[in-house]
Design a protein around this motif. Structure first.
Motif, PDB file in Angstrom:
ATOM      1  N   ASN A  42      -7.976   2.147 -15.761  1.00 34.61           N
ATOM      2  CA  ASN A  42      -9.120   2.919 -15.230  1.00 34.61           C
ATOM      3  C   ASN A  42      -8.643   3.956 -14.219  1.00 34.61           C
ATOM      4  N   TYR A  43      -7.549   4.624 -14.553  1.00 38.02           N
ATOM      5  CA  TYR A  43      -6.944   5.591 -13.633  1.00 38.02           C
ATOM      6  C   TYR A  43      -7.787   6.859 -13.534  1.00 38.02           C
ATOM      7  N   ARG A  44      -7.956   7.342 -12.316  1.00 36.07           N
ATOM      8  CA  ARG A  44      -8.649   8.617 -12.074  1.00 36.07           C
ATOM      9  C   ARG A  44      -7.709   9.537 -11.322  1.00 36.07           C
ATOM     10  N   PRO A  45      -7.550  10.811 -11.758  1.00 31.88           N
ATOM     11  CA  PRO A  45      -6.666  11.723 -11.043  1.00 31.88           C
ATOM     12  C   PRO A  45      -7.151  11.954  -9.614  1.00 31.88           C
ATOM     13  N   ASN A  46      -6.227  12.158  -8.713  1.00 33.21           N
ATOM     14  CA  ASN A  46      -6.557  12.408  -7.312  1.00 33.21           C
ATOM     15  C   ASN A  46      -6.918  13.877  -7.147  1.00 33.21           C
ATOM     16  N   TYR A  47      -8.228  14.159  -7.155  1.00 35.23           N
ATOM     17  CA  TYR A  47      -8.663  15.556  -7.087  1.00 35.23           C
ATOM     18  C   TYR A  47      -8.347  16.182  -5.736  1.00 35.23           C
ATOM     19  N   PHE A  48      -8.318  15.345  -4.688  1.00 37.75           N
ATOM     20  CA  PHE A  48      -7.991  15.889  -3.364  1.00 37.75           C
ATOM     21  C   PHE A  48      -6.553  16.395  -3.355  1.00 37.75           C
ATOM     22  N   ALA A  49      -5.647  15.588  -3.913  1.00 36.70           N
ATOM     23  CA  ALA A  49      -4.244  16.017  -3.972  1.00 36.70           C
ATOM     24  C   ALA A  49      -4.100  17.252  -4.842  1.00 36.70           C
ATOM     25  N   ARG A  50      -4.821  17.244  -5.975  1.00 34.24           N
ATOM     26  CA  ARG A  50      -4.731  18.400  -6.877  1.00 34.24           C
ATOM     27  C   ARG A  50      -5.261  19.663  -6.187  1.00 34.24           C
ATOM     28  N   SER A  51      -6.376  19.508  -5.447  1.00 36.10           N
ATOM     29  CA  SER A  51      -6.967  20.671  -4.791  1.00 36.10           C
ATOM     30  C   SER A  51      -6.040  21.244  -3.733  1.00 36.10           C
ATOM     31  N   LEU A  52      -5.272  20.359  -3.061  1.00 42.52           N
ATOM     32  CA  LEU A  52      -4.308  20.842  -2.066  1.00 42.52           C
ATOM     33  C   LEU A  52      -3.213  21.664  -2.751  1.00 42.52           C
ATOM     34  N   ARG A  53      -2.760  21.154  -3.922  1.00 39.72           N
ATOM     35  CA  ARG A  53      -1.717  21.876  -4.663  1.00 39.72           C
ATOM     36  C   ARG A  53      -2.226  23.234  -5.139  1.00 39.72           C
ATOM     37  N   GLN A  54      -3.469  23.250  -5.619  1.00 40.39           N
ATOM     38  CA  GLN A  54      -4.002  24.480  -6.212  1.00 40.39           C
ATOM     39  C   GLN A  54      -4.735  25.368  -5.207  1.00 40.39           C
ATOM     40  N   LYS A  56      -7.599  24.839  -4.160  1.00 38.01           N
ATOM     41  CA  LYS A  56      -8.989  24.890  -4.629  1.00 38.01           C
ATOM     42  C   LYS A  56      -9.604  23.503  -4.453  1.00 38.01           C
ATOM     43  N   SER A  57     -10.932  23.498  -4.220  1.00 39.10           N
ATOM     44  CA  SER A  57     -11.621  22.213  -4.056  1.00 39.10           C
ATOM     45  C   SER A  57     -12.165  21.680  -5.376  1.00 39.10           C
ATOM     46  N   MET A  58     -12.080  22.489  -6.435  1.00 30.72           N
ATOM     47  CA  MET A  58     -12.632  22.126  -7.742  1.00 30.72           C
ATOM     48  C   MET A  58     -14.125  21.808  -7.634  1.00 30.72           C
ATOM     49  N   SER A  59     -14.824  22.560  -6.783  1.00 32.20           N
ATOM     50  CA  SER A  59     -16.270  22.361  -6.625  1.00 32.20           C
ATOM     51  C   SER A  59     -16.948  23.703  -6.381  1.00 32.20           C
ATOM     52  N   VAL A  60     -18.223  23.793  -6.751  1.00 34.33           N
ATOM     53  CA  VAL A  60     -19.005  25.011  -6.494  1.00 34.33           C
ATOM     54  C   VAL A  60     -20.339  24.614  -5.865  1.00 34.33           C
ATOM     55  N   GLY A  61     -20.949  25.557  -5.182  1.00 34.73           N
ATOM     56  CA  GLY A  61     -22.267  25.345  -4.601  1.00 34.73           C
ATOM     57  C   GLY A  61     -23.329  25.997  -5.479  1.00 34.73           C
ATOM     58  N   VAL A  62     -24.401  25.263  -5.753  1.00 35.58           N
ATOM     59  CA  VAL A  62     -25.527  25.804  -6.537  1.00 35.58           C
ATOM     60  C   VAL A  62     -26.751  25.848  -5.626  1.00 35.58           C
ATOM     61  N   LEU A  63     -27.311  27.045  -5.419  1.00 34.97           N
ATOM     62  CA  LEU A  63     -28.516  27.197  -4.605  1.00 34.97           C
ATOM     63  C   LEU A  63     -29.706  27.489  -5.502  1.00 34.97           C
ATOM     64  N   ALA A  64     -30.808  26.764  -5.299  1.00 31.86           N
ATOM     65  CA  ALA A  64     -32.019  26.959  -6.103  1.00 31.86           C
ATOM     66  C   ALA A  64     -33.249  26.747  -5.226  1.00 31.86           C
ATOM     67  N   PRO A  65     -34.384  27.364  -5.594  1.00 33.74           N
ATOM     68  CA  PRO A  65     -35.604  27.168  -4.804  1.00 33.74           C
ATOM     69  C   PRO A  65     -36.132  25.739  -4.882  1.00 33.74           C
TER      70      PRO A  65
END
Length: 345
Positions: A42-54, A56-65
């Protein structure tokens, strides 16, 4: 750690799990062993480590009414499809047209290191250091890509359909001032009406938000009702019917309002479409299942969400690309169902 467990290098494991093009040089047997072990553990990649390397946070903000059924859900289904495929996470913030939240949320999301912003039906007047794509916002802000519908073509389709059915006295339900699409759609209606020789009688024009004798405030805060419930169309139609019944059709700002308008007309003893034809806008999922089913101008909302997310991801991946597309125009489509028919004599 997965690499230690398999007695392989971290680089090998990383290349396989990230499906890197370089992984093709790794023997198929080794690749299979890594994937099977990752699934078993059940391995999950470490997105925090990946984001530091790249960087990038690998996330976006969505604004809606708001997060109501209709426009938001259809657009967001396309957005989620693209972001999930790209393994991107998203934060959704609902501002409900509160000016303070419209300023505060972008700041909060920048603090959370989002890589970009996707604005749904929200003015693109935000100052952020990352790419911005706006859907249905309209504008010419520097560095913002706008995805908009061809509102003139949409109005021409709806009014031509009613005109061909013999309708000349057409009522209009305009959108709230706050929503960017409102004025652009109305300008399209004015132009299309002029082309068809149709008179826009001010007596037959009502507006979402005017249902309780107020304007914009009646649309959300004061009524205590969700901004996008059918009541947004029910109240203005009831008010219009008190004023006059000298119309044979009504073109509503959106499908949610049209559903409310049909209810008000029916309660007033009028038949849809026998006495009054009703046209909506958007083609939300429930439009085909109303009684009568709704004739509407379809915005390809799912496609608009996909295009918006795809363009944002491309801009995040290539921040120095000088060829910024300022505007992408989407084509509408008329969907004819049961709520429109020949004008009564």
């Amino acid at each position: 750690m997965l690499a230690e467990h398999l007695q392989l290098s971290q680089t090998t494991v990383s290349l396989v799990l990230n499906n890197s093009p370089s992984a093709k040089s790794i023997p198929a047997e080794t690749r299979q062993r890594v994937l099977e072990a990752a699934e078993r553990l059940n391995y999950r990649p470490n997105y925090f480590a990946r984001s530091l390397r790249q960087s990038k946070s690998m996330s976006v903000g969505v604004l809606a009414p708001d997060l109501s059924e209709g426009y938001f859900t259809r657009v967001m289904s396309g957005v989620v499809q693209e972001l999930t495929q790209a393994k991107y996470f998203y934060f959704t913030a609902c501002h409900d047209w509160n000016p303070e939240l419209m300023k505060e949320y972008p700041r909060m999301l920048v603090e959370r290191a989002v890589d970009g912003f996707l604005l749904l039906n929200t003015p693109a007047e935000i100052d952020v250091p990352v790419p911005v794509v706006a859907i249905s916002a309209h504008g010419s802000e520097e560095g913002v890509t706008h995805i908009v519908l061809d509102h003139l073509k949409a109005a021409e389709m709806a009014l031509s359909h009613l005109h061909e059915l013999g309708h000349r006295r057409i009522a209009f339900m305009r959108g709230p001032h706050a929503i960017p699409d409102s004025e652009f759609r109305w300008e399209g209606i004015e132009q299309a009406a002029k082309g068809l020789g149709l008179e826009l009688d001010p007596e037959l024009v009502t507006r979402i938000g005017a249902g309780n004798g107020t304007d914009e405030v009646g649309w959300s805060e004061k009524t205590g009702h969700h901004p996008m419930s059918p009541e947004i169309g029910y109240l203005p139609m009831m008010q219009l019917l008190k004023r006059t019944r000298a119309f044979t059709a009504v073109f509503c700002f959106n499908d949610i309002a049209a559903i409310g308008a049909v209810r008000a007309l029916t309660e007033a003893g009028l038949n849809v479409p026998g006495d009054v034809s009703v046209v909506g806008f958007d083609d939300i999922q429930s439009a085909a299942f109303c009684t009568p089913s709704l004739t509407t101008v379809r915005q390809p909302l799912n496609e608009m969400g996909m295009r918006g997310a795809r363009i944002l991801l491309e801009r995040i991946a290539n921040p120095d690309n000088a060829e910024l597309t300022a505007e992408v125009v989407i084509e509408p489509e008329l969907v004819i169902r049961e709520s429109t028919g020949p004008a009564r004599s």
